[in-house]
Design an enzyme around this catalytic site. Structure first.
Site, mmCIF file in Angstrom:
data_model
loop_
_atom_site.group_PDB
_atom_site.id
_atom_site.type_symbol
_atom_site.label_atom_id
_atom_site.label_comp_id
_atom_site.label_asym_id
_atom_site.label_seq_id
_atom_site.Cartn_x
_atom_site.Cartn_y
_atom_site.Cartn_z
ATOM 1 N N ILE A 102 -55.083 -47.908 1.793
ATOM 2 C CA ILE A 102 -56.211 -47.265 1.134
ATOM 3 C C ILE A 102 -57.448 -47.360 2.023
ATOM 4 O O ILE A 102 -57.604 -48.309 2.794
ATOM 5 C CB ILE A 102 -56.454 -47.895 -0.263
ATOM 6 C CG1 ILE A 102 -57.569 -47.165 -1.029
ATOM 7 C CG2 ILE A 102 -56.737 -49.386 -0.163
ATOM 8 C CD1 ILE A 102 -57.664 -47.566 -2.508
ATOM 9 N N CYS A 103 -58.310 -46.354 1.934
ATOM 10 C CA CYS A 103 -59.606 -46.357 2.611
ATOM 11 C C CYS A 103 -59.442 -46.499 4.123
ATOM 12 O O CYS A 103 -58.650 -45.791 4.737
ATOM 13 C CB CYS A 103 -60.491 -47.447 2.006
ATOM 14 S SG CYS A 103 -62.219 -47.421 2.535
ATOM 15 N N GLY A 104 -60.159 -47.403 4.746
ATOM 16 C CA GLY A 104 -60.150 -47.537 6.199
ATOM 17 C C GLY A 104 -58.798 -47.856 6.780
ATOM 18 O O GLY A 104 -58.532 -47.563 7.953
ATOM 19 N N THR A 106 -56.164 -46.335 6.186
ATOM 20 C CA THR A 106 -55.512 -45.068 6.546
ATOM 21 C C THR A 106 -55.880 -44.668 7.969
ATOM 22 O O THR A 106 -55.056 -44.100 8.691
ATOM 23 C CB THR A 106 -55.884 -43.940 5.566
ATOM 24 O OG1 THR A 106 -57.304 -43.704 5.611
ATOM 25 C CG2 THR A 106 -55.463 -44.274 4.135
ATOM 26 N N ALA A 153 -54.422 -43.462 0.078
ATOM 27 C CA ALA A 153 -55.455 -43.088 -0.885
ATOM 28 C C ALA A 153 -56.825 -43.288 -0.247
ATOM 29 O O ALA A 153 -56.974 -44.055 0.704
ATOM 30 C CB ALA A 153 -55.345 -43.930 -2.156
#
Length: 200
Positions: A102-104, A106, A153
């Protein structure tokens, strides 16, 4: 029923709000949550929480795991310090063990080349494009995306992130999964009755 643990990556500046729904309800479903740090030394979340890893990254083996979760962190965009976690994600995926980012995180997977051939999402497409990865055509504008054993996400979607994890691991399904999502994402009080009836 005995399940293999879920491994939660922890590192300095981790976004401590992004995986709370996921880990809490996996624990309720009987999964042991094991924190994996760069070493066994404590780390500090972006919210100032001191987290003591259960094991070091070098000791986190796919064959001992049901899932590897990679939260966001400022460090994902501040150099290569967290690159070993993306490399370990590759080992998990190669072994057929799911990874959820999720977030960074990715962006870390994008730099590692793990999103080039898989559908995925993130904060926004140009955030990942800045990594120089080759997977832009597979970017999906959605709250969370599952492609095989990989879940991605964006930073504003911790509930959708959890939903995809629960679906992939079979923790909740069908009407119960939908009700759980509606309760925590939409504050739909009617969904609570469905969960209560199902004993969740």
């Amino acid at each position: 029923m005995s399940r293999k643990p879920v491994h939660l990556a922890v590192y300095d500046t981790l976004a401590d709000w992004e995986t709370g729904h996921t880990t809490a309800y996996l624990a309720r479903a009987g999964y042991e949550i094991r924190a994996v740090g760069p070493t066994r030394e404590p780390v500090r979340s972006i919210g100032g929480l001191r987290v003591q890893p259960d094991l070091a990254l070098d000791d986190a083996r796919p064959e001992d795991s049901s899932l590897l979760i990679l939260p966001g962190a400022d460090l994902w965009d501040a150099g290569d310090e967290l690159a070993p976690f993306a490399r370990r994600a590759r080992a998990f995926l190669d072994a057929g063990v799911p990874v959820a980012a999720i977030c960074g995180a990715t962006a870390g997977l994008a730099r590692e080349g793990l999103l080039d051939g898989r559908d995925h999402t993130s904060a926004i497409s140009f955030y990942l494009a800045a990594t120089g990865y080759q997977g832009g055509e597979r970017y999906v504008d959605a709250d969370a995306v599952t492609d095989g054993n990989l879940i991605t996400a964006g930073p504003t979607e911790p509930v959708a992130f959890a939903r995809e994890v629960f679906r992939l691991l079979g923790v909740y399904e069908g009407e119960v999964l939908d009700a759980w999502y509606r309760l925590f994402h939409d504050s739909d009080a009617q969904a609570y009755a469905v969960l209560e009836k199902a004993g969740r």
